[in-house]
Design an enzyme around this catalytic site. Structure first.
Site, PDB file in Angstrom:
ATOM      1  N   GLU A 146      37.880  37.485  30.322  1.00  0.00           N
ATOM      2  CA  GLU A 146      38.802  38.580  30.035  1.00  0.00           C
ATOM      3  C   GLU A 146      40.260  38.132  29.926  1.00  0.00           C
ATOM      4  OE1 GLU A 146      36.378  38.732  32.252  1.00  0.00           O
ATOM      5  OE2 GLU A 146      35.061  40.192  31.291  1.00  0.00           O
ATOM      6  N   HIS A 194      31.226  49.842  37.511  1.00  0.00           N
ATOM      7  CA  HIS A 194      31.183  50.441  36.176  1.00  0.00           C
ATOM      8  C   HIS A 194      31.695  51.868  36.256  1.00  0.00           C
ATOM      9  CE1 HIS A 194      28.474  47.034  35.694  1.00  0.00           C
ATOM     10  NE2 HIS A 194      28.686  47.119  34.398  1.00  0.00           N
TER      11      HIS A 194
END
Lengths: 342, 334, 460
Positions: free
Chosen positions: B67, B136
């Site tokens: 990322e 999540h």
């Protein structure tokens, strides 16, 4: 057994550099050292709060700058790249504006000294955060490739300590996956502030990591500007012609403390530094040029005088320039005017 | 119930994001998308489905799982003239790129005195209510909204998604674009055809009312509207403001509304301490104290690290239209 | 030119340094950038290069001594400077200089009259003015009555309720609360205020210490204390005033007329009576009661001026009573209390009634009744020197008349002589739905005639 001038000149020819180019490299090295020392002097005079040194990196940076195509290539440097920056076209005056943090500086006096930025020279803006600029260089290389601008490449530089950062690894990996036109040049001066290479990595040959990413790697003597030029030129040419990235490692040494805020004798000895000083790239290259007849003793003296004059003029001119004002604090937060909440 | 007209379509939020990205790719060669699984798979929510086929893998880039460099490479692309749209697969994975967003993208223009800029978008799905467990489900806006130089957008209606995503792509500065994943398919709405832009930094009154101002964003706007309609049927009038952008924040609209209703309730999914509600409350307390007829109240998640996977843990963390209605009733009757 | 060298800051967080060793002695020459001493700090040790080429005049600090950053440590004479520079003359500071000069920086403090400090990083101190100092007037604290009891009653009162209660002069203790646990809500205060038809009455609030608001659309001030660059949120009073003005302007077609009145005689009369009147009654005798008396007499002749337009019908209702409103401007708003049955009062009676209303308005003691049932309004616009104004009619009336300022003017008399006379304009705004110019000008002419024939003798 000393070489005769003819022999020495012959050995120089294989680099494909004209006498003019050789002199330019030498002059860049002299100017870097002079400007570099000036930063420290100004700090000791109480005129500037901070300076960073790059003594020991002159050969590496002047040699690499000679392999950089002005107006085409992109440089993503780090904060020890004073010589590389003047080598690709920044002026001593611009360097001094940065040191004095004046309004006319590219960054408007916002950044630390040595954090240059110049669209004109193709020098990308960067921060002090180690390895943060490496993905930026990769992104720029991606843009060149995406726009099919063949014949252009990115040169990104960093120190040995930076190769420990995650972003460095991620960037190497991505560049290799996409065969990007980029050269990763490590200026290995063997010290990360006070941390020696042995505590930074288990494999001291940084260039060997290249194989793990799937790109060529090469190590050279970073005290030799011509070895540097050869390696960087080869790698940049490969990048410019679709051959993908390269990891280069130039081995040099940091003669000065990390910065004006650092006392290096707390972690290394004067003898240790002096041992490396014997290899100081400046007298070494000076002697090579004198021996081969590329330059005369008079020219050397004139160069040194000239470089000092240039440094003094740049210092005085930059020092006389105004600081940014408090109003400048509010500019360039976003495009257009920004009214911060108070 | 949204109905399509001759000049609009009914879309859900996924379709709104997808259509807008598609148009941007078609209209501007500088636009590239990079992120994990955005290519052949077409993103885990199918937002970029078939894009790679149409626009090529050079523009729809499946990145390694990294990322920091997804954002960092996008920063470099933006500095070098492209208009990258970086995707972080889930907002929960954004932390490795924190330095690139906060230290680099948000400061590029500023540190170079305007010489280099960073026109890029970072898109990421966030939010809970989908049994996403700890990694999540998070909301990340409060971690980033402290940072001048960055813009943060959190639309919750398909028409706003399109207008604000267009604005984000056009914006000359970095924009963090947060999409609530539960609204992706749950929320459908009328979306005007053609290109249009909703300015970043403008909130929207989604329901007018006179007795209480509710400020919310994301999924909770929809729940707040449900609760406000319930109160309407009980004879109480609640105004619901959809913040849409958390930075810059539409102070004017919030203050206008609070001066009218004299009461403020901020509702957000993120936990309370140091959340967006803290800034809104402080701002209103500074600017409109003598218009307030009740203490400002924040309805937000408890101060625990995240919502759990087990249903009772998720429900205890999240609010609900019924919980919101209770808070609104208390405020109106205060 | 001698240069004072100060202890440099060797390192960002360093505050002091130790002079380890002087590399030059006093009297020795030194080159620019040549090291002339060694300094050690807790962060770094370093040689210090000279900022100029010259001669060391004086070493101010012993080797081994630790001094704060910025402390003078040496003086170097510039090349060519006399080894003993004469003190530079400087004009003596005037008091003004001292008052306006920025505070001296640390280096400047260290400076002796003829020495220039090395430019370093001097941080100018900003002069911070206290709010109290800049707000001019001494801060006044609002008077407190029965402090303790009031505090108890006000517990649980929200900021909005406090503000509204203050604006509407409503005692929260007398309002029944409809909120949770009987809390008085903002709406409760407004409902209580609505009992007062023309909005509640408000006097200027007691002055409270004013913290200067920062300009900006988000910052607010009050009507009574307007601050440039801020927004004033209308009190409901001001809102009502605004609404009524717009309403009146929108519904009543305003026409306007003015006459010039010679008030010399009435002026003399008032002058003659005023001291005694004030002594006897405690009320100042102004021109207002004379004027009102003339107005009610004229209204008797022109009853249509004492009427109102009724949209239902539509029709015109001619008022039975003559109740004269007098407009009183206060810092925060405008009130129009009413003298009931003014037609039944003598000049003295009008003076007393008006005096009472004005005083109570200023003290904010008007009742609801005081503000009701006006049929015609008089506005003393001349108080601030106005010579003509076009006032807006109070909704529900046919006209409003002003008294402009009284000025001495040379006037041509009937016999063509020129005399100094006290002249006053009087302006009338009229609701053209109720009266036409014929009636209105007749009324004005009549008013003029009556005022001019008043005095200089008569009974109040």
């Amino acid at each position: 057994m000393a070489n005769t001038p003819t022999q020495t000149r012959k050995s120089l020819e294989r680099h494909g550099l004209s006498d003019e180019q050789l002199k330019t490299i030498f002059r860049t090295m002299l100017l870097q050292r002079q400007l570099d020392n000036r930063g420290f002097q100004l700090n000791r005079q109480g005129k500037v709060p901070f300076a960073l040194g790059s003594e020991g990196h002159e050969a590496l940076q002047a040699g690499a700058a000679m392999a950089f195509a002005r107006g085409k290539d992109i440089l993503a440097p780090y904060y020890r790249d004073l010589g590389l920056s003047i080598g690709i076209g920044l002026t001593p005056y611009e360097i001094m504006l940065s040191i004095f943090a004046r309004a006319a500086d590219h960054n408007g006096g916002r950044q630390f000294p040595n954090h240059y930025s110049s669209k004109r020279a193709g020098l990308m803006s960067f921060s002090s955060i180690l390895a943060a600029h490496i993905p930026h260089a990769v992104g720029a290389a991606y843009a060149l490739q995406y726009r099919k601008e063949n014949g252009r490449a990115v040169l990104v530089t960093f120190g040995d300590g930076t190769t420990s950062e995650g972003e460095w690894h991620e960037s190497m990996n991505f560049a290799a996956v996409h065969k990007l036109p980029i050269v990763f040049l490590c200026e290995n001066n063997q010290w990360a502030i006070s941390t020696p290479l042995s505590l930074q990595m288990g494999q001291p040959d940084i260039y060997k990591r290249a194989e793990g990413y799937g790109m060529p790697g090469e190590q050279f003597d970073g005290f030799d500007p011509l070895a540097t030029y050869d390696a960087v030129k080869r790698a940049m040419d490969r990048a410019r012609n679709g051959g993908g990235p390269t990891l280069l490692e130039g081995v040099c040494y940091r003669f000065l403390a990390h910065s004006t805020d650092d006392n290096d004798l707390t972690y290394r000895t004067r003898e240790d530094v002096d041992e490396h000083r014997k290899d100081d790239p400046l007298p070494r290259f000076e002697n090579l040029l004198l021996d081969s007849g590329v330059i005369t003793a008079d020219e050397v003296a004139a160069f040194k005088k000239d470089v000092l004059r240039e440094t003094n003029e740049a210092t005085d001119k930059a020092e006389a320039m105004p600081f940014p004002t408090a109003d400048d604090l509010y500019k360039h937060v976003y495009e257009g005017a920004w009214e911060p909440w108070q | 119930m949204a109905v399509a007209t001759s000049s609009s379509k009914v879309l859900n939020n996924v379709e709104a994001v997808r259509d807008t990205l598609y148009e941007a790719l078609k209209n501007d060669d500088r636009v590239v998308i990079l992120g994990e699984d955005v290519g052949a798979r077409g993103n885990v929510f199918l937002i970029t489905k078939d894009f790679a086929k149409e626009f090529g893998t050079e523009r729809i880039i499946d990145t390694p799982i990294a990322e920091a460099s997804i954002v960092g490479i996008a920063v470099g692309m933006a500095m070098e003239g492209l208009r990258p749209i970086a995707e972080i697969q889930f907002a929960d994975f954004i932390y490795p790129s924190f330095n690139q967003i906060v230290g680099e993208a948000a400061k590029t223009r500023y540190r170079s005195n305007g010489e280099y800029t960073c026109p890029m978008v970072i898109r990421t799905p966030y939010g809970g209510g989908v049994r996403g467990a700890l990694s999540h489900s998070v909301s990340v806006e409060a971690l980033f909204y402290h940072v001048p130089g960055l813009k943060i957008v959190v639309p919750s209606f398909p028409a706003d998604v399109k207008g604000l995503l267009n604005a984000a792509i056009d914006d000359p500065d970095p924009v963090l674009f947060l999409e609530h994943k539960k609204t992706y398919r749950l929320i459908k709405g009328e979306v005007p055809d053609g290109h249009y832009v909703i300015p970043i930094g403008k909130a929207d009154v989604k329901k007018e009312g006179s007795q209480l101002t509710v400020v919310s964003y994301g999924l909770y706007v929809h729940w707040a509207l449900e609760a406000a309609n319930q109160l309407e049927s009980e004879g109480m009038s609640v105004e619901v403001i959809d913040l849409r952008s958390v930075r810059p924040m539409d102070r004017t609209l919030i203050l206008q509304s609070v001066r009218k209703t004299r009461k403020l309730l901020v509702i957000h999914e993120d936990n309370k301490f140091g959340g967006i509600g803290a800034e809104i409350s402080a701002m209103v307390a500074e600017e409109a104290l003598f218009d307030l007829d009740a203490p400002i109240r924040r309805l937000a998640a408890p101060d625990v690290p995240a919502m759990g996977y087990a249903m009772p843990l998720e429900e205890a963390y999240m609010s609900s239209p019924a919980k919101m209605a209770d808070a609104m009733r208390d405020m109106v009757k205060f | 030119m001698p240069t004072t060298i100060t202890m440099p800051q060797l390192g960002e967080t360093v505050t002091e340094g130790t002079v380890e060793r002087w590399l030059k002695k006093a009297g020795e020459p030194v080159e620019k950038y040549e090291a002339f001493l060694e300094v050690s700090t807790d962060k770094v040790n370093s040689e210090v290069p000279s900022p100029i080429t010259g001669t060391i005049r004086e070493l101010l600090v012993q080797e081994g001594t630790t001094v704060a950053v910025g402390t003078p440590i040496a003086v170097i004479d510039d090349v060519g400077a006399a080894s003993k520079a004469a003190p530079a003359t400087k004009p003596p500071e005037t008091k003004e200089d001292r008052d306006t000069a920025p505070p001296k920086s640390r280096d400047a403090m260290a400076e002796s009259a003829n020495q220039e400090p090395v430019p370093g990083f001097n941080i100018p101190q900003l002069e911070v003015k206290s709010a109290a100092a800049s707000s001019g007037a001494p801060a006044m604290v609002p008077p407190r009555s029965n402090g303790q009891r009031e505090e108890a009653a006000l517990r649980g009162v929200s900021p909005a309720v406090r503000r509204l209660a203050r604006e509407h002069h409503i005692d929260v203790r007398n309002v029944r609360g409809s909120g949770a646990n009987g809390r008085v809500t903002a709406d409760d205060v407004l409902a209580a205020a609505k009992l007062v038809p023309s909005g509640a009455v408000s006097a200027p609030p007691a002055e409270t210490p004013r913290t200067p608001a920062k300009p900006g659309p988000g910052n607010t001030s009050t009507y009574a204390d307007p601050i440039p660059g801020t927004t004033i949120h209308l009190s409901s009073m001001r809102r009502i005033i605004a609404e009524r003005m717009v309403e009146s302007r929108r519904t009543a077609p305003h026409a306007w007329s003015m006459v010039e009145v010679d008030v010399t005689n009435v002026w003399e009369w008032r002058k003659r009576e005023k001291d005694r009147f004030e002594r006897d009654t405690g009320v100042k005798l102004t021109l207002l009661p004379f004027f009102i008396r003339a107005v009610v007499e004229s209204l008797a002749v022109f009853p249509l001026m004492n009427a109102k337009f009724v949209s239902e019908g539509p029709s015109i209702y001619v008022e039975k009573d003559v109740n004269i409103g007098i407009a009183i401007g206060l810092p925060a708003n405008l009130v129009v209390p009413v003298i009931k049955h003014a037609d039944k009062l003598s000049i003295k009676g009008i003076a007393l009634a008006a005096g009472d209303l004005i005083e109570r308005a200023r003290k904010n003691k008007l009742s609801t009744d005081d503000l009701k049932e006006g049929t015609f309004t008089v506005n003393n616009t001349g108080a601030n020197g106005s010579v003509a104004s076009a006032p807006i009619i109070n909704a529900g009336q046919a006209g409003i008349v002003t008294m402009e300022t009284v000025v001495k003017r040379p006037m041509v008399q009937d016999d063509d002589s020129i005399a100094i006379r006290y002249m006053m304009n009087s302006c009338l705004s009229l609701d053209h739905r109720v009266v036409d110019g014929y009636v209105a000008s007749g009324f004005l002419a009549d008013l003029k005639k009556r005022l001019e024939s008043m005095g200089p003798r008569g009974a109040l």
